[in-house]
Each structure stands twice: as structure tokens, then as C-alpha cells.
Design a protein around this motif. Structure first.
Motif, PDB file in Angstrom:
ATOM      1  N   ARG A 159       7.646  -6.136   7.247  1.00  0.00           N
ATOM      2  CA  ARG A 159       7.994  -4.920   8.015  1.00  0.00           C
ATOM      3  C   ARG A 159       7.442  -3.995   7.424  1.00  0.00           C
ATOM      4  NH1 ARG A 159      12.940  -6.195   7.994  1.00  0.00           N
ATOM      5  NH2 ARG A 159      13.643  -5.124   6.266  1.00  0.00           N
ATOM      6  N   ASP A 160       7.135  -3.711   6.137  1.00  0.00           N
ATOM      7  CA  ASP A 160       6.483  -2.649   5.580  1.00  0.00           C
ATOM      8  C   ASP A 160       5.114  -2.488   5.999  1.00  0.00           C
ATOM      9  OD1 ASP A 160       8.924  -1.982   4.175  1.00  0.00           O
ATOM     10  OD2 ASP A 160       8.136  -2.818   2.085  1.00  0.00           O
ATOM     11  N   PHE A 161       4.412  -3.777   6.117  1.00  0.00           N
ATOM     12  CA  PHE A 161       3.044  -3.728   6.659  1.00  0.00           C
ATOM     13  C   PHE A 161       2.873  -3.166   8.036  1.00  0.00           C
ATOM     14  CE2 PHE A 161       0.238  -6.441   3.636  1.00  0.00           C
ATOM     15  CZ  PHE A 161       1.286  -6.432   2.650  1.00  0.00           C
ATOM     16  N   ALA A 194       3.727  -0.861  -1.354  1.00  0.00           N
ATOM     17  CA  ALA A 194       3.180  -1.455  -2.370  1.00  0.00           C
ATOM     18  C   ALA A 194       2.327  -2.727  -1.787  1.00  0.00           C
ATOM     19  CB  ALA A 194       4.117  -2.242  -3.254  1.00  0.00           C
ATOM     20  N   ILE A 195       0.950  -2.732  -2.185  1.00  0.00           N
ATOM     21  CA  ILE A 195       0.096  -3.461  -1.592  1.00  0.00           C
ATOM     22  C   ILE A 195      -0.623  -4.348  -2.864  1.00  0.00           C
ATOM     23  CG2 ILE A 195      -1.691  -2.008  -1.288  1.00  0.00           C
ATOM     24  CD1 ILE A 195      -2.939  -3.194   0.987  1.00  0.00           C
ATOM     25  N   SER A 196      -0.914  -5.629  -2.557  1.00  0.00           N
ATOM     26  CA  SER A 196      -1.684  -6.468  -3.555  1.00  0.00           C
ATOM     27  C   SER A 196      -2.782  -6.974  -3.182  1.00  0.00           C
ATOM     28  CB  SER A 196      -0.746  -7.375  -4.201  1.00  0.00           C
ATOM     29  OG  SER A 196      -1.213  -8.465  -5.009  1.00  0.00           O
ATOM     30  N   SER A 197      -3.893  -7.353  -4.167  1.00  0.00           N
ATOM     31  CA  SER A 197      -5.021  -7.824  -3.646  1.00  0.00           C
ATOM     32  C   SER A 197      -4.819  -9.329  -3.295  1.00  0.00           C
ATOM     33  CB  SER A 197      -6.038  -7.748  -4.856  1.00  0.00           C
ATOM     34  OG  SER A 197      -5.622  -8.332  -5.695  1.00  0.00           O
ATOM     35  N   GLN A 198      -3.560  -9.851  -3.646  1.00  0.00           N
ATOM     36  CA  GLN A 198      -3.246 -11.061  -3.267  1.00  0.00           C
ATOM     37  C   GLN A 198      -2.746 -11.296  -1.873  1.00  0.00           C
ATOM     38  OE1 GLN A 198      -0.577 -12.296  -6.211  1.00  0.00           O
ATOM     39  NE2 GLN A 198      -1.738 -11.613  -7.958  1.00  0.00           N
ATOM     40  N   HIS A 199      -2.479 -10.291  -1.338  1.00  0.00           N
ATOM     41  CA  HIS A 199      -2.015 -10.306   0.192  1.00  0.00           C
ATOM     42  C   HIS A 199      -3.283 -10.577   1.078  1.00  0.00           C
ATOM     43  CE1 HIS A 199       1.654  -7.910  -0.939  1.00  0.00           C
ATOM     44  NE2 HIS A 199       1.851  -9.101  -1.116  1.00  0.00           N
ATOM     45  N   LEU A 236       3.352   8.332   4.571  1.00  0.00           N
ATOM     46  CA  LEU A 236       3.231   7.757   3.289  1.00  0.00           C
ATOM     47  C   LEU A 236       2.992   8.701   1.968  1.00  0.00           C
ATOM     48  CD1 LEU A 236       3.541   4.548   2.510  1.00  0.00           C
ATOM     49  CD2 LEU A 236       0.957   4.463   2.387  1.00  0.00           C
ATOM     50  N   GLU A 237       4.020   8.726   1.018  1.00  0.00           N
ATOM     51  CA  GLU A 237       3.696   9.450   0.163  1.00  0.00           C
ATOM     52  C   GLU A 237       3.507   8.677  -1.171  1.00  0.00           C
ATOM     53  OE1 GLU A 237       7.825  11.472  -0.207  1.00  0.00           O
ATOM     54  OE2 GLU A 237       7.492  12.397   1.667  1.00  0.00           O
ATOM     55  N   GLU A 238       3.639   7.344  -1.335  1.00  0.00           N
ATOM     56  CA  GLU A 238       3.360   6.452  -2.634  1.00  0.00           C
ATOM     57  C   GLU A 238       2.785   5.390  -2.140  1.00  0.00           C
ATOM     58  OE1 GLU A 238       5.594   4.837  -6.565  1.00  0.00           O
ATOM     59  OE2 GLU A 238       6.776   5.864  -4.885  1.00  0.00           O
ATOM     60  N   LEU A 239       1.738   5.173  -3.076  1.00  0.00           N
ATOM     61  CA  LEU A 239       0.892   3.995  -2.694  1.00  0.00           C
ATOM     62  C   LEU A 239       0.694   3.074  -3.980  1.00  0.00           C
ATOM     63  CD1 LEU A 239      -1.073   1.966  -1.078  1.00  0.00           C
ATOM     64  CD2 LEU A 239      -2.721   3.631  -1.638  1.00  0.00           C
ATOM     65  N   ARG A 240       1.108   1.803  -3.902  1.00  0.00           N
ATOM     66  CA  ARG A 240       1.102   1.131  -5.278  1.00  0.00           C
ATOM     67  C   ARG A 240       0.164   0.128  -5.014  1.00  0.00           C
ATOM     68  NH1 ARG A 240       7.591   0.349  -6.635  1.00  0.00           N
ATOM     69  NH2 ARG A 240       7.988   2.614  -6.765  1.00  0.00           N
ATOM     70  N   LEU A 241      -1.011   0.142  -5.728  1.00  0.00           N
ATOM     71  CA  LEU A 241      -2.086  -1.109  -5.490  1.00  0.00           C
ATOM     72  C   LEU A 241      -2.236  -1.934  -6.546  1.00  0.00           C
ATOM     73  CD1 LEU A 241      -4.382  -2.087  -3.604  1.00  0.00           C
ATOM     74  CD2 LEU A 241      -6.048  -0.064  -4.514  1.00  0.00           C
ATOM     75  N   ARG A 249       1.148  11.406  -2.228  1.00  0.00           N
ATOM     76  CA  ARG A 249       1.571  12.201  -3.654  1.00  0.00           C
ATOM     77  C   ARG A 249       1.701  11.401  -4.819  1.00  0.00           C
ATOM     78  NH1 ARG A 249       0.069  15.184  -0.541  1.00  0.00           N
ATOM     79  NH2 ARG A 249       1.396  16.808   0.774  1.00  0.00           N
ATOM     80  N   LYS A 250       1.570  10.151  -4.772  1.00  0.00           N
ATOM     81  CA  LYS A 250       1.908   9.481  -5.842  1.00  0.00           C
ATOM     82  C   LYS A 250       1.162   8.099  -5.834  1.00  0.00           C
ATOM     83  CE  LYS A 250       6.891  10.541  -7.163  1.00  0.00           C
ATOM     84  NZ  LYS A 250       7.928   9.999  -7.305  1.00  0.00           N
ATOM     85  N   LEU A 251       0.194   7.694  -6.913  1.00  0.00           N
ATOM     86  CA  LEU A 251      -0.765   6.554  -6.780  1.00  0.00           C
ATOM     87  C   LEU A 251      -0.392   5.660  -7.809  1.00  0.00           C
ATOM     88  CD1 LEU A 251      -3.231   5.069  -5.463  1.00  0.00           C
ATOM     89  CD2 LEU A 251      -4.665   6.942  -6.503  1.00  0.00           C
TER      90      LEU A 251
END
Length: 669
Positions: A229-231, A245-250, A271-276, A305-307
Motif C-alpha cells: 500500500r505504501d508503494f 522506506a525502500i530497500s534495494s532488496q525490493h 513525501l517528507e522522508e525517504l529511507r533508502l 525533508r529527511k533522508l
């Protein structure tokens, strides 16, 4: 740049430097117009001549394509990949000028155009005739910038040069190129961010929709619906999703997949925050493709705003085959088995993104990364909007004092600095403490798990002695730090040398430490009790009073410390000493002990300056003396009046006697 005798390096600029029109100072930027060498035929590869032989890309009699021809050809084109400038394209009627910048920055926004750094935006301080949009930077401090140099490398060199200003940049301008740059190239850069995701078809599953938008990837059959759902929310630019939150494993490591991810991120406005998480990337080419999103599509995003970026912290890729089943690409064994650390070049690419004109990142978190020194990170952060920097499991044990000092010297913009499990040790801590007194904006400092010892704790205490803005410092998981060293931080919370010292201490700081250190907090002035005061909801004034009670009134406290207070404060002092919330050290066994001690032992003359009784006695004595003098004076006056009366009587008696004698004489005749 005057021509100097002797040999020159291959990258030296060989141009005539006499002034054609003027060399004027515009503010602090010195601008000088120069002449292009008459025997040089400028091309896109060789805008300026070098000293290693011929630089012409065409023969003398060969027809050449000019930049004017390309300007006409590309007019109206909006496909960036088609706006190519071959290296042998001729540049006619070019102008050359230099600008000397005194620092601390250039005031320029640059962009890479077909292998050349060009001005995308310029400070209005410089005249319109110089350093305009479309000006091409060809040299710095007399050294040519090679054709095809990566923009990140050019920016790194320019930033390094600005550490020792002034810096002189040479520009080449061509009217046809400027028209091409502004009317064709720049609009294509802007158009790259205009992406509209395809709509989800009726009856299409979330997984199918994600695969159609992003391309082939790995997805767990047992993954929860919230992740999918987030995607979907990211793709559809849902305003309710603020963190992804996104992972290279996805995903697969195909370049097209990550370009699609970049397009979606560039178009997202909520989107304000990205977690890679890149910890699953074990291929160098794939790592490079992933990072291109920071250099291309992600530049157009305005909302982030946040990475947070997680690199590789394991030596070998884990075996996911036994734990999960994938819908696509189940054959994990075909991938390489060596880790790919995110190196300095990747950090420089990140720096290019953070310094973009659209960038709004204020918080940067890096975990599990490897880099040569802290200077690389500092260069990426300095001059941006970032006020919170977090480094987690980034090994800093190899960083020397000079490198760490150079980094901390330029990070004064930070409000939050976190270095967790970085094993920084005494060297990095010493460099940090050198500049901590100058960080007036710092509010949070996290040094958890950094192999800090007692000496490090004392260095921190000295560095923070005059800091009143820091709200939190975390020293947990530093196993070699003892409770005695932590108690050394007490003067930061309560400088008990004077009343003014207590008042000017830090009343908002909280110190996190390992609670199993048994010795802490046993003493009334210990760190635990002072932290409890700081953590309370009391006003600053109330905290100051409680610290005064803790420090000033313990044991046989010195009464002279109260002697400077006005006598009218005595009732408040007595009430203060007996208040149960103030926890005066002497009151632990009896709540009125301190007040009794003060009343029983104070010296009135010392406490109030002089005794009222002594003054009254002196006044009475003087009044008595005055009374005696007045009484004696009155007696003297009475005695004088008596003598005067006696004298008058004698005069009268003498007169009567003469009259009698006279009458007797007359009778005898």
C-alpha cells in the motif's frame, strides 16, 4: 594570470592576459575581460588551448559544424538525450573573462552540460555582461578543467580551493551556446521532473500495479499489505504518505527500474522522508545505477525533508533463499558475494544532490557507510539546509585529528549531531571538543558506543562548560567510561563556584548514561540529582533555586555566601531553606536543620553589614552628651545672669552711697 617563464604543465591555461576593456571590482568580485588567442580555433573539447601540441579537432580545410548550427537544429527539442554537442563542434566569436572570488562561496549554481560545467544561476552581484546563465567554466586558478570531468569532481575541487581564497575562475561565453542552453537544455532539465504515473487498472492487484510502474523486482509473497500500500501511495502521490522506506532488496538492480523509481520520487509532492536501504547491493554497476537517482530525477523533488541511507555493513550477503520466497528473480545465488561499500565518490554524488537549488533536506542520516575521512561528509553538508546529521556504524577509528578538525570546523550549522557505534575514540572526540564551544546552535549530541573513556568525558565537560543551549547528550554504551568521569559533567549543569556561576549553568541539558554505574547520584551534587532537576517541569528560576540549595547549603555551609543578600530577603531565605522540595543537604535528617543552623550561627554584623542595636546605642550616647552640654550651658547662662544682677546691685548701691554723702555734706554747711 601573467605569463611566467619556464615550462608549464599540460593543464596550464595558455591565453593572452592583457586587459581589453576593463578590470573592475564589482563588490568584492574582481572581473577582468581577456582576449582569446588569435591562432586558436575553439571547439567544444578545446575551448582554450593547452600546451601539449595541436588542439584543433578539424583540419584546416575541413568544414565544421558550429554551435550556431546546433542551436538552430535543436530549437524546440525537449528530449535531453538528443541535445548532444559533439567534441569537435566549432565555437566562433567566443569571449573570455575571469572573475576572482574572495570567499566564502562563489554565489553560483552549476550544472553539467555535455561534459562542461555551466552556470545555471548566478549571484546578481556580478554584472549582467559577466558570468551570465550559460557561461562555461573552463579553468580555475590557472588550471584547465578537462573536458568530460564529472560535475561532482569539479565541485569538490572548487570547494577545496575555496578553503584558501581568493579563487579565480575563467569563463568562456558564446551567444549561440547561451541561446541553446537557455531555450533548449534548461527546459529539458525541468521537463524531466514532469512525470505522471499510469493509473491503476480496474481489477489490477497492488503487486501487479507496482511491477507495471517500476519494472521487474523482488517482492515477497508473504509481505504484508501495508508495504504494498505504501508503494501504491508513493506512485499515486497520496498526501497521507509522508515517509517511504525502500530497500534495494525490493527491486531488481536494472538501471531502468531505478530510473522509474527516481521519476516517481521526483514527481511526488507530499513525501517528507525517504529511507533508502542499499545493504543488499552487491554489484558495483548496480550501486552506480541506484545513485544516479540523486543526480537526475530526484533533483526535481521539493518535498523531501529527511533522508536516510543505509549502506553495506556485512561482509557477505545473507542467504535469503531459506527465509523468503520471491515472486520474481528467485535465483539469488547468481549474484556476486562481495560487499560494495558506498565510497567517497558516492558521497560526492550525494553532495551534488544536497546542494541542488530545489533541495529542502534538513536531516541526513547515513548508516554503515565507508569513506576516507569526515571531510567528505562535511563537504556534503556544509552550505546546505541540513541541521541534523546522523552517522551510524560508520567506522571513524581510522580518522586522524587533522581530518576530523577540518570537518568539525565547518559544521557549526548543526542543531543535532549523532555518531552512534562509530568507534570514533579519543582522537575524534578531541577534535570535536575543540569546536564544540563555537557550536552555538547545537541542541542534541549523541555519542553512543564510541569507545570513549574518562579523559573523553572530561574533555566534553570542559568544552560544554559555557554551553547553555545543549538539551541532550548521550554517552551510553561507552564501557570504559566510569561513574567518576560522568560526575565530572556536573559543573556543566551546576557551576557552584558562585551564585552567578549557578545561574549561568545549563538548566536544560539531559545526560544519558549507563544506569548500572552504581556510584552515580549518591552525592547530593552528583550528576543524577542535577539531571533530575533539569528534567523537572519547573521554571528556570526554580531550577536555579534548587541548585543553589544543593550546592550552597551542604555540611557546615559558609554563611558569608548569604552576606551579600539584602536584609529584606531574610524571610525568603528562611522559607527557602525549610522547603521540602529543595532537598537541602543539611535537611536530610531534619527538615529545619539548615534554617536552625543559619539562625543559631550567623553573625549579625557580618550578615547585615552593621548591628541596629549598636547604632541605637551610639545615637543615645550622643544625645546624652548633647543633653549634658545643653545643661551645662544653661547653668553658665544662669550664673552669668546672676553676676550681671549682682553687678547692677553694686552699681545702684554705689550710686545711693554717693547721694548720701552729698546730702550729708550739704547738711553740714
Amino acid at each position: 594570470m601573467a605569463d611566467a617563464p619556464g615550462a608549464k604543465s599540460d593543464n596550464d591555461v595558455d591565453v593572452e592576459t592583457r586587459v581589453v576593456h576593463r578590470a573592475a571590482n564589482v563588490g568584492d568580485v574582481a572581473v577582468t575581460n581577456l582576449i582569446m588567442p588569435g591562432n586558436h580555433r575553439p571547439t567544444w573539447r578545446h575551448l582554450l588551448p593547452s600546451t601539449h601540441g595541436a588542439t584543433d579537432d578539424q583540419g584546416a580545410g575541413e568544414p565544421s559544424v558550429t554551435i550556431g548550427d546546433l542551436r538552430i537544429k535543436y530549437s524546440g527539442c525537449r528530449i535531453l538525450e538528443e541535445l548532444r554537442i559533439p567534441p569537435d563542434v566549432s565555437f566562433e566569436n567566443c569571449r573570455l573573462h575571469s572573475a576572482t572570488y574572495p570567499g566564502p562561496n562563489y554565489g553560483l549554481m552549476m550544472v553539467q552540460c555535455n561534459g562542461r560545467p555551466c552556470i545555471k544561476e548566478s549571484d546578481p552581484l556580478v554584472p549582467r555582461s559577466e558570468c551570465q546563465v550559460g557561461s562555461i567554466i573552463v579553468a580555475m586558478n590557472g588550471l584547465l578543467i578537462p573536458y568530460g570531468s564529472p560535475l561532482q569532481s569539479v565541485l569538490a575541487v572548487l570547494k577545496g580551493a575555496m578553503r584558501h581564497p581568493p579563487v579565480t575562475l575563467h569563463y568562456v561565453e558564446n551567444e549561440d551556446f547561451k541561446t541553446y542552453f537557455k531555450e533548449s537544455f534548461l527546459p529539458c532539465l525541468a521537463s524531466k521532473s514532469t512525470y505522471t504515473a499510469p493509473k491503476k487498472e480496474e481489477g489490477e492487484s497492488d503487486l501487479g500495479y507496482i511491477l507495471r510502474v517500476f519494472g521487474p523486482g523482488r517482492y515477497w509473497r508473504h509481505s504484508d499489505s501495508s508495504s504494498a500500500r505504501d508503494f501504491v501511495q508513493v506512485i499515486t502521490n497520496d498526501e497521507n504518505l509522508k515517509c517511504w522506506a525502500i530497500s534495494s532488496q525490493h527491486f531488481s538492480h536494472a538501471k531502468l527500474t531505478w530510473e522509474n523509481i527516481g521519476r516517481v520520487l521526483a514527481a511526488n509532492t507530499y513525501l517528507e522522508e525517504l529511507r533508502l536501504d542499499l545493504s543488499g547491493v552487491y554489484d558495483r554497476a548496480s550501486a552506480a545505477d541506484i545513485w544516479t537517482i540523486f543526480q537526475t530525477q530526484l533533483q526535481a523533488n521539493h518535498s523531501l525533508r529527511k533522508l536516510r541511507i543505509v549502506g553495506n555493513v556485512t561482509s557477505e550477503p545473507p542467504s535469503y533463499r531459506s527465509s523468503y520466497r520471491y515472486t520474481i528473480w528467485p535465483d539469488y545465488e547468481s549474484e556476486p558475494t562481495y560487499p560494495i561499500p558506498i565510497n567517497d565518490e558516492r558521497i560526492e554524488a550525494l553532495s551534488s544532490y544536497l546542494h541542488g537549488d530545489n533541495n529542502g533536506i534538513v536531516s541526513l542520516s547515513l548508516a554503515g557507510l565507508e569513506f576516507s575521512s569526515l571531510v567528505v561528509i562535511a563537504a556534503a553538508v556544509t552550505g546546505t539546509n541540513i541541521t541534523a546529521l546522523s552517522l551510524e556504524e560508520c567506522d571513524l577509528g581510522h580518522v586522524d585529528f587533522y581530518s576530523a578538525s577540518s570537518a568539525f570546523a565547518v559544521l557549526g550549522q548543526l542543531k543535532q549531531l549523532s555518531m552512534v557505534n562509530c568507534e570514533s575514540g579519543k582522537t575524534v572526540c578531541s577534535a570535536l571538543c575543540t569546536f564544540l564551544p563555537e557550536w552555538s546552535s547545537l541542541e542534541k549530541l549523541d555519542l553512543e558506543g564510541n569507545m570513549l573513556d574518562d579523559k573523553c568525558c572530561l574533555m566534553l565537560a570542559n568544552a560544554l562548560k559555557r554551553n547553555t543551549t545543549l538539551k541532550s547528550i548521550d554517552l551510553t554504551d561507552n564501557t570504559t567510561m566510569t561513574e567518576h568521569a560522568l560526575d565530572g559533567l556536573a559543573p556543566v549543569l551546576c557551576n557552584g563556584s558562585t551564585l552567578h556561576g549557578i545561574e549561568s549553568s545549563n538548566h536544560v541539558l539531559t545526560v544519558e548514561y549507563d544506569r548500572d554505574k552504581a556510584g552515580l547520584g549518591c552525592h547530593p551534587k552528583g550528576i543524577h540529582h542535577l539531571i533530575s532537576i533539569n528534567n523537572s517541569s519547573d521554571s528556570i528560576a526554580s531550577k536555579v533555586r534548587r541548585k543553589i540549595a544543593t550546592v550552597m547549603f551542604e555540611g557546615d555551609f559558609v554563611v558569608q555566601r548569604l552576606a551579600t543578600m539584602h536584609v529584606k530577603l531574610m524571610p525568603r531565605i528562611l522559607r527557602f531553606l525549610s522547603h521540602p522540595h529543595h532537598k537541602v543537604a543539611m535537611n536530610y535528617k531534619c527538615s529545619f536543620a539548615a534554617m536552625y543552623y543559619l539562625i543559631r550561627n550567623y553573625d549579625a554584623t557580618e550578615l547585615f553589614g552593621s548591628s541596629p542595636l549598636a547604632e541605637r546605642t551610639g545615637i543615645d550616647h550622643l544625645e546624652s552628651l548633647i543633653g549634658e552640654v545643653v545643661h551645662a550651658e544653661n547653668k553658665q547662662r544662669e550664673k552669668g545672669r546672676a553676676l550681671e544682677a549682682e553687678n547692677e546691685d553694686l552699681k545702684k548701691e554705689s550710686l545711693r552711697a554717693r547721694k548720701r554723702r552729698k546730702s550729708d555734706d550739704l547738711g553740714s554747711q
